[in-house]
Design an enzyme around this catalytic site. Structure first.
Site, mmCIF file in Angstrom:
data_model
loop_
_atom_site.group_PDB
_atom_site.id
_atom_site.type_symbol
_atom_site.label_atom_id
_atom_site.label_comp_id
_atom_site.label_asym_id
_atom_site.label_seq_id
_atom_site.Cartn_x
_atom_site.Cartn_y
_atom_site.Cartn_z
ATOM 1 N N THR A 1 0.828 -1.202 0.000
ATOM 2 C CA THR A 1 0.000 0.000 0.000
ATOM 3 C C THR A 1 0.866 1.257 0.000
ATOM 4 O OG1 THR A 1 -1.796 -1.121 1.142
ATOM 5 C CG2 THR A 1 -1.699 1.272 1.389
ATOM 6 N N VAL B 1 -12.723 -5.292 0.463
ATOM 7 C CA VAL B 1 -12.221 -3.938 0.682
ATOM 8 C C VAL B 1 -11.494 -3.912 2.012
ATOM 9 C CG1 VAL B 1 -12.843 -1.515 1.001
ATOM 10 C CG2 VAL B 1 -14.086 -2.909 -0.666
#
Length: 337
Positions: free
Chosen positions: A205, A234
């Site tokens: 990320t 998610v």
């Protein structure tokens, strides 16, 4: 409609152009948690920092170039007296465009060999947030998140609706093959054979935190999620308070790691809670948030910046990150040893 296709480095900045230095080691820094002051912008590219003894020098040089470019983009905004929100967006766009990270180009595959991307951006001045999740055709998800924040009454758009909204607003779109890289494909194949083999690929990320000349804070985060994740999964990145948070009274935070644990721990918001209600400084508050992630049976790290430019980056597994001070000095950390 959907369109599917099957270190320590120091430099001085007189104008918004960085003079690159040479990469050097920072033994134990990431593991123990960094602390710095007078920081204007910080960025990260996930956990699992590189091993200097086994990483080819050219790979280290690629990370150095990427971090320098992202810092240059964000700092240029601040140098022009721009907003922290614009600065974090500019930095994250650079990271999304680089296949070294798990965001935008270079994002991981889900269980159906598709790319589904998540992003959020938050303005600490107003507490406004914009986010998108499970998008498949947006070149830069952070730009779509910004549009949600600025041009809708909502906080989060998902899936096809988010893709269509971004396209209707004129954002650059991409077919699925744009995100494809051999490295991520190999990781998916390895995950299909043995899920334990992909731990290092789960935490790529990207994120940024910034404070502008008015003392306002902002944060942004973007990710491709987990290799071989369920379709529609998610994580924490687009969830305000979990993987992304900014409140100009206290702190801006971007996290990376096991998203489900960051959500359960409300990790990004926890940093601000610790500062507001316990009076902790940013380093102690950030560490408390990571401790809460561990309690939620997770791992990872975060970058946190307060309005005075105090910066911290605690982690359980060596975050790859960098920062630039208000005077233009750069520090990069992407080696664990």
């Amino acid at each position: 409609m959907r369109r599917r296709v099957w270190t320590v480095v120091s430099s001085v900045l007189a104008v918004p152009v960085l003079v690159l230095g040479a990469v050097s080691a920072s033994t134990g820094w990431a593991e123990s948690g960094a602390a710095a002051d007078d920081v204007s912008l910080a960025i990260h590219c996930g956990t699992d920092a590189l091993d200097r003894t086994t990483t080819p020098p050219e790979v280290g040089a690629e990370y150095e170039r990427m971090f320098q470019e992202a810092l240059r983009a964000g700092y240029a905004v601040l140098h022009r007296n721009g907003s922290a929100v614009d600065a974090v967006q500019a930095a994250v766009v650079v990271l999304e465009d680089n296949p070294l990270c798990n965001a935008g180009r270079g994002a991981v595959f889900n269980e159906n060999a598709e790319h589904q991307l998540d992003s959020a951006i938050m303005d600490g001045r107003t507490l406004d947030v914009g986010a998108v999740a499970a998008v498949e055709n947006v070149k830069n998800p952070v730009k779509a998140a910004r549009l949600v924040m600025d041009q809708t009454p909502h906080v989060l758009l998902v899936g096809e609706g988010a893709d269509d909204f971004a396209a209707a607003k004129g954002l650059e779109t991409a077919t699925q093959d744009y995100y494809w890289t051999q490295r991520r494909w190999d990781s998916l194949m390895a995950a299909k054979r043995d899920a334990a083999s992909i731990k290092a690929e789960e935490h790529g990320t990207v994120g940024a935190v910034a404070v502008d000349r008015r003392g306002q804070l902002a944060a942004a985060t973007s990710t491709g999620g987990l290799t071989n994740k369920m379709v529609g999964r998610v994580g924490d990145s687009p969830i305000a308070g979990a993987g992304t948070y900014a409140d100009s009274k206290f702190v801006a935070v971007s996290g990376t790691g096991k998203g489900e644990a960051f959500i359960r721990a409300n990790a990004a918001r926890e940093v601000a809670v610790q500062m507001e209600h316990r009076g902790l400084d940013v380093a102690a508050a950030a560490q408390a948030a990571i401790d809460r992630v561990v309690r939620a049976e997770g791992d990872g790290g975060l970058i946190a910046l307060d309005p005075r430019g105090e910066f911290a980056a605690p982690s359980t597994d060596s975050v790859k990150y960098a920062w630039i001070t208000k005077s233009g000095d750069v520090q990069t950390r992407f080696y664990r040893n």
